[in-house]
Design a protein around this motif. Sequence first.
Motif, short mmCIF file in Angstrom:
data_model
loop_
_atom_site.label_atom_id
_atom_site.label_comp_id
_atom_site.label_asym_id
_atom_site.label_seq_id
_atom_site.Cartn_x
_atom_site.Cartn_y
_atom_site.Cartn_z
N ILE A 155 -7.80 -5.26 52.90
CA ILE A 155 -6.93 -6.42 52.62
C ILE A 155 -5.80 -5.95 51.71
N VAL B 3 -5.71 -6.47 47.64
CA VAL B 3 -7.11 -6.41 47.18
C VAL B 3 -7.69 -5.01 47.39
N VAL C 251 -12.55 -3.70 51.24
CA VAL C 251 -13.73 -4.49 50.86
C VAL C 251 -14.93 -3.99 51.65
N ASN D 50 -19.83 -9.82 49.75
CA ASN D 50 -18.57 -9.70 50.48
C ASN D 50 -18.71 -10.22 51.90
#
Lengths: 441, 336
Positions: B151, B154, B157, B164
């Motif tokens: 992302i 961010v 992830v 998550n």
Amino acid sequence: MKSIRAIAPPVTCICLLCLYIISMDIGAARAFTPLQADFSSYDPEKQEIPSGDTIKVGLLEPFSGQSASAGEISNWLLGWVVHDINSQGGIMVDGKMKKIQVIKADTATQPVVAKRALQRLILNDKVDFFVGTAGSHIAIIGNQMAEKYQKIFLNYSAYSVHLMNAQNFNRYTFRTCSTTDINARGLAYYFSKTPIRKFYILCQDYSYGQDFGASMKKALKEFVPTAEVVGEVYHPLWLKDFAPYLSKVQASGAEMIISSDWPPDSWNLMLAIDQMGMTIPVAGQFFDDPRMGENLKNKKVGLGNTVVNFHLCNVETERNSRFNKIFHERYKDNAKVQIDWPTGVVGGVIGHFYWFFDVVQRAGTLNTEKIINLWEGDTYESFAGKLTMRKCDHQAVMDMFVSTLVSPSKWSKTGNGLGYQEQAVRIPADIVMSPCPEGLK
Amino acid sequence: MKRQFGKWCAWAMILGGLYMAPRVLGVFELNVLLGTAIFALFSLSLNLLLSFTGLLSFGHAMFFAAGAYGTVLVLTRLSGFPLLPLIGIGAAAAIGLALLLSPLLVRVSGHAFAMLTMAFSQIMYATVMKLSHITGGNDGISGFAIPSVSIPVVGVVDMALEQNFYYFAISILGLSAWVMWFFTRTPFGSIMVGIRDNPERVTYLGFSVPLSKAIILCVSAGFAGVAGSIYALFQNMVSVDGVLGPLSSFSPLINCFIGGLGTFIGPIFGTGIGTILLELMSAHPEQAQLVFSLVLIAIVLFLPGGVIMLYWKANTRWMAVRQNIQNRFFKRRIYE
């Protein structure tokens, strides 16, 4: 005063030594010994659930669906051992005597259900270890979850050889039962000493059945080069109608069916053989179950069935005789259980549970790493013989036993009167064991 | 205005609760919540057919399975495939299957539709078993790595972490449920209800019933595929009994009955109640099915409209009481 000072250090040392010896003695006195309990009061359906600080063991088995009987049997066997140990006070771990608490988890023999049940066992019930399980496709989920949550998984009844290969091996799973390879080699070696040469492979269509079929063909090639596999077929799990498959067997001229089927498929197969008017014997691991003889009309059906296992009640050892005696005394007139002598899986699995709890006892802790370190390479004298935990793939090394069903037999009670021959044939571990899988040291 | 405010407050509370769940609940409870959400979406997709279009499907699991297998097969065979398109693959697989079957399915309704869907589901079951070298048969496919999501701002992830994955999955599931709800509010939603109540009239109005049914089937299958896809990723496995077994088709149906037919939100309640029952009975697996059946019988007999009826009844009674109080107060004010 000076003299007191002079003798103080040696006196202190002697006192400490005495304390150490006393504590060792207490520890030894508190250690459990197999088969000490009064089993006449043991009822798997009314097991005492200890409270307080306990050793929590998850029992991952099918308790609903087609193979619920496998779960009931495992609960009975684990309950036997737990009853024995708890009646002796439990196991000394981390400085405390703790009783064992069994928490059941239903797999329904479906991988997804098993995974959910395991998550509940590990995350919600916070079990210290988990044991199981019927079905190699379920055991592989056990392997994955054991590795993910770093919990010891004792696999005592999933046989597929690929479960502990380099791809699926993890250091938290220990397998005490045999494998499809070991079973196949044991059978093939036994057949090399008999005149039977035409075999038909009929197995369940999933990893265990397919592995057993492949292992059997390989082992026959090695031990009985003149053997002929006249047919090979894999059927769906929980099959009711074996007629189409048995017609093929009939047409092939096979002398013996080789099958990895387990209940209820093994029972239904024998029933179908009876209903079709056939008497062909079946070789495998689960064709000694006294309960399958119940509905057979022809007394000759099942005669000559050849059973391979890591334990049989007709193995002559001092420990096994004692175990047989206690077991038979408890179940000789028990119509509900219908197994009056500890057949292959029954006796073997009880022995393996004792081994596991003995390792925990010797480790003196519930610490996973310490138990792993102790169990790797460990040797244990079970009822039928010596068991060694191979370090490279966490596979138990053991002798195998083969026996044919005969009538009359001193070992039989129910069904159509079949039982093991007088004494089992022992096949040494160095013949049946395969080397460590490639990629594992 | 006051009612609108209450509605917004309720939504804020639900969203807040879902956001806070990983911080408050343990991993196990979080997994139960996510599993419930997945099955709620699956039940909602069936509800589109059953409650809004009047089509009873006994084989809806085939679309769920198509989504699950589609996602897993692509994931295990094509390395480096991103996560979000994988969900799209699952939906596309289910829609593809619906398109393939729609020429036959849209021409029938009632019992014939129910039987045909069951038959196709059984054919799919047998096919998956036969193609065990691809699908894994009874063993299934498991232990695959779930790709991470990158992302902007961010960063990467890791979806192997339960928290998550929960946020990712719950967002997709929530969005899907909202799209489905919105779909029922469009003019096409009225056609769905028209097909359920009076298909001849829909034809007279100039709409093609078979074509409309085909579209509804594809939409419903697509969302079942999304649920199946997330289910496979969440369980980290797919197996024939898990996604195509008899219970897989019947559990969303039972959820709809328990929750309440004829409403959009009913199946969500039904799934919640089903999950709570299953969890309560987990220690007694031998009796679980018996208890579940008894609850179902009790609901069919005493609450034929499902548990949502309890809410409607309570709401109606409360409205009447409130009206009564308002009337009395208003009258007193006039006299004063």
